[in-house]
Design an enzyme around this catalytic site. Structure first.
Site, PDB file in Angstrom:
ATOM      1  N   HIS A 444      -1.339  -6.993  -1.095  1.00 24.10           N
ATOM      2  CA  HIS A 444      -2.729  -6.517  -1.212  1.00 24.10           C
ATOM      3  C   HIS A 444      -3.445  -7.143  -2.408  1.00 24.10           C
ATOM      4  O   HIS A 444      -4.664  -7.039  -2.520  1.00 24.10           O
ATOM      5  CB  HIS A 444      -2.769  -4.988  -1.391  1.00 24.10           C
ATOM      6  CG  HIS A 444      -2.261  -4.229  -0.195  1.00 24.10           C
ATOM      7  ND1 HIS A 444      -2.797  -4.395   1.055  1.00 24.10           N
ATOM      8  CD2 HIS A 444      -1.256  -3.320  -0.062  1.00 24.10           C
ATOM      9  CE1 HIS A 444      -2.145  -3.607   1.921  1.00 24.10           C
ATOM     10  NE2 HIS A 444      -1.197  -2.951   1.261  1.00 24.10           N
ATOM     11  N   HIS A 483       0.619  -2.133   6.698  1.00 19.82           N
ATOM     12  CA  HIS A 483      -0.727  -2.358   6.169  1.00 19.82           C
ATOM     13  C   HIS A 483      -1.082  -3.833   6.266  1.00 19.82           C
ATOM     14  O   HIS A 483      -0.207  -4.691   6.139  1.00 19.82           O
ATOM     15  CB  HIS A 483      -0.795  -1.906   4.705  1.00 19.82           C
ATOM     16  CG  HIS A 483      -0.385  -0.481   4.505  1.00 19.82           C
ATOM     17  ND1 HIS A 483       0.862  -0.132   4.024  1.00 19.82           N
ATOM     18  CD2 HIS A 483      -1.041   0.677   4.762  1.00 19.82           C
ATOM     19  CE1 HIS A 483       0.948   1.194   3.973  1.00 19.82           C
ATOM     20  NE2 HIS A 483      -0.191   1.701   4.434  1.00 19.82           N
TER      21      HIS A 483
HETATM   22 ZN   LIG Z   1       2.522  -1.259   3.414  1.00 21.94          ZN
END
Ligand SMILES: [Zn+2]
Length: 666
Positions: A444, A483
């Site tokens: 991320h 994610h």
């Molecule tokens: Zn994750």
């Protein structure tokens, strides 16, 4: 870099040109001490109904067969080498491909007819098709001048005095060079290393200076020539007559025109399988050379570059192992009470590694801290400074869910640097593959912003490290964390050399990763997002990796695959709503391994991202490690047969709809 040619197949059609191919085959077999297969394919039309080659024409077939054996024996009379005749029926290119695989042939020799007009176009494509379809190198012999090859040509030694090859400093080009060098040493030939500069040499390569253009040009040329010469080791350079050549323009043109001017006897090129679109824009060097070369051409396919040559190297070493990056300092990144991304995750994994059935089976790779210069390839100096300033300081919050502790900066440097070490030692061939069991996670993290528990983007930095420090050209990043890896996508969305393939729950944190995010500008098509609804399980995931990732990867031809491995797709994970079982990770890994085997000699490195169930994360890592090490070989058809057709179709059709314009394999 030396190559072995234990078995050579020479395809003949009994035309006068076959003599030229045989002349070459016989000479190579002598030089490389090989067994020679002399093949002829009787070209019968296939019987459509019974599927056998002309089964209704028994008599004729036998006649053809006898004739073929007689002709081969005539050609090969008085030859004192190990050889055998092979006669098959069918389509010549298909049969040659089949024989090459079945007989484990190392090199195929075939003749190209010097025809013109339509015939040339048609026959030209036969050789091209062969070059593209074969998993082994193909030597296309060509008759330079009009002459009638005499019967006794086979008794004369083959002269290869000048060999030309193109180098672009990539991993593939090293493999091609291995073949060129081996031939040069065997035939005592001069080796010309050509580098084609497609754009004029200019300030893109060094900082612009006030020096006059000519001087800069000379300086850069010298630099490039030195770089070219360095491709050959000092030891090999001693025995070889090397000459470096710089050409401005496309490599295909450069090779052909240089070969004509300098009486080159053999051109050695790699076979690149470009996408249809890319080919339209830049054309293929291999095709150009096969069509226009005034001399013989040796084409070397990527399967050989990535597999065989290195296989030989590997065989002489001890058995390859799966490496693991583990280090206690990763536990010093403390995120606070109740935080899901805490040190207990790695503790659970490390405890598993010490269990009796795991202890001693995997070799530890010591991490090193990433250098500032390495971080600067992707992160901004201000952001690096900001994280560095947290070292030794009490807890600090970058975002409401992303925190640092006194040991976080060091852990973050070691997480990226640990992955660098793993990549470097897999690429060097020391390890077959590796798993970097590191934290904090990374996918991320953006250029100037930490988020989603991530500080530096380990996997993205790893891809840059592989390119900048190891000279790899194309990297495939596979991200199966629940994610979306927004950071990784953003770093490479304009880059056609890093392909980002991500499966993730959608909509979900961080909100990005829709089907239509396909990359920008030059990078369009090189971002492949597969957003998924809830409840995807083993079969659907593996089917997606088989039917979408595999064909795209084959077309992209990565030099290395790096995996953002998130265990939050496990059915028991508190963060996601996927249904992957512990065993499912083995099948997923097997599918990626097979893709890596085909594309890049198995070069594959996993890096830990998410996964928050402390009871299962260790077990999931365990099945992956056992699969990577070959202790288990999981079935792929078994889980995919149980996949929900509806779920798979939804993902497959939408992805195909968006991406078929970029990937002809879809
Ligand atoms: Zn994750």
């Amino acid at each position: 870099m030396s190559i072995r040619l234990d078995k050579i197949l020479c395809a003949t059609d009994f035309s006068q040109f076959s003599t030229v191919a045989l002349h070459c085959g016989v000479n190579l077999a002598h030089q490389f001490n090989s067994h020679l297969l002399v093949s002829h394919t009787v070209c019968f039309p296939r019987n459509q109904i019974y599927g056998t080659a002309a089964s209704a024409r028994g008599g004729e077939q036998e006649e053809q067969e006898n004739y073929a054996f007689k002709k081969i024996n005539q050609f090969m009379r008085n030859q004192s080498l190990s050889w055998e005749p092979l006669v098959t029926y069918g389509e010549p290119v298909d049969e040659t491909t089949r024989l090459t695989n079945e007989q484990d042939v190392d090199l195929v020799v075939a003749a190209s007819h010097g025809l013109s007009g339509l015939k040339r176009i048609l026959l030209g494509t036969v050789v091209e098709r062969m070059a593209r379809g074969l998993s082994k190198p193909l030597l296309v012999t060509r008759v330079a001048k009009k002459r009638s090859p005499k019967d006794n040509i086979l008794q004369t030694p083959l002269k290869i005095k000048r060999i030309l090859t193109a180098c672009d400093f990539s991993h593939d080009s090293q493999g091609v060079l291995g073949y060129a060098l081996s031939f040069a040493l065997k035939f005592n030939a001069r080796l010309y290393l050509m580098h084609a500069v497609e754009t004029p040499i200019n300030e893109d390569i060094v900082d612009p200076t006030d020096a006059p253009y000519g001087e800069v040009q000379q300086f850069l040329e010298d630099k490039l020539r030195k770089k070219l010469a360095k491709l050959v080791s000092e030891e090999e350079a001693k025995d070889c007559d090397l000459k470096t050549v710089l050409f401005q323009g496309l490599p295909g043109e450069g090779l052909c025109s240089y070969a004509t001017e300098n009486k080159i006897d053999l051109i050695v090129v790699g076979v690149r399988h470009r996408g249809a679109f890319e080919k339209m824009l830049i054309g293929s060097t291999t095709e150009a050379v096969l069509r226009c070369a005034p001399c013989s051409v040796l084409t070397v396919p990527p399967a050989v570059l990535n597999g065989r040559v290195e296989d030989n190297k590997i065989k002489s070493k001890t058995k390859l192992k799966t490496g693991i990056v583990r280090d206690k300092r990763y536990l010093n990144h403390l995120t606070g009470e109740g935080h899901p991304e805490n040190h207990k995750r790695l503790e659970a994994i490390y405890t598993m590694l010490d269990e009796p059935d795991m202890d001693g089976y995997f070799t530890a790779i010591d991490p090193r801290p990433a250098e500032r210069e390495e971080l600067l390839l992707l992160h901004s100096p201000e952001y690096i400074d900001k994280i560095a300033a947290t070292a030794g300081k009490d807890g600090f919050s970058l975002t409401p869910d992303t925190h640092t502790s006194p040991g976080s900066y060091e852990a973050a440097l070691l997480a990226a640097g640990g992955l660098f070490e793993a990549i470097s030692r897999v690429v060097s061939g020391e390890f077959a593959n590796a798993f970097a069991l590191v934290r904090p996670p990374g996918h991320h993290a953006e250029r100037s912003r930490g988020m989603g528990y991530c500080l530096f983007n380990n996997v993205a930095l790893g891809a840059m490290f592989a390119r900048e420090s190891l000279g790899l050209k194309r990297i495939l990043i596979v991200d199966f964390d629940v994610h979306h890896g927004n950071g990784t996508q953003h770093f490479f969305e304009q880059d056609p050399f890093v392909l980002f393939f991500s499966t993730h729950q959608y909509p979900h944190f961080p909100g990005t990763g829709s089907f239509t995010e396909t990359g920008l500008g030059r990078g369009e098509g090189y971002t492949v997002n597969i957003p998924l609804g809830k409840g995807y399980g083993d079969g659907e995931f593996i089917a997606i990796f088989e039917k979408l990732l595999r064909p795209i990867a084959l077309e992209f031809e990565p030099d290395l695959i790096v995996v953002s491995a998130g265990f939050d797709i496990h059915k028991s994970d508190p963060m996601g709503k996927m249904k992957i079982t512990t065993k499912g990770f083995a099948g997923l890994t097997r599918s990626i391994m097979e893709t890596a085997d085909i594309c890049c000699g198995g070069k594959l490195v996993f890096s830990l991202e998410g996964g928050y169930n402390l009871k299962t994360i260790g077990k999931c890592v365990k099945v992956i490690l056992n699969e990577l090490a070959g202790h288990t070989i999981s079935s792929i058809p078994e889980p995919t047969a149980r996949a929900s057709r509806k779920k798979f179709d939804h993902a497959f059709k939408r992805c195909r709809h968006v991406h078929k314009q970029f990937w002809k394999n879809l």
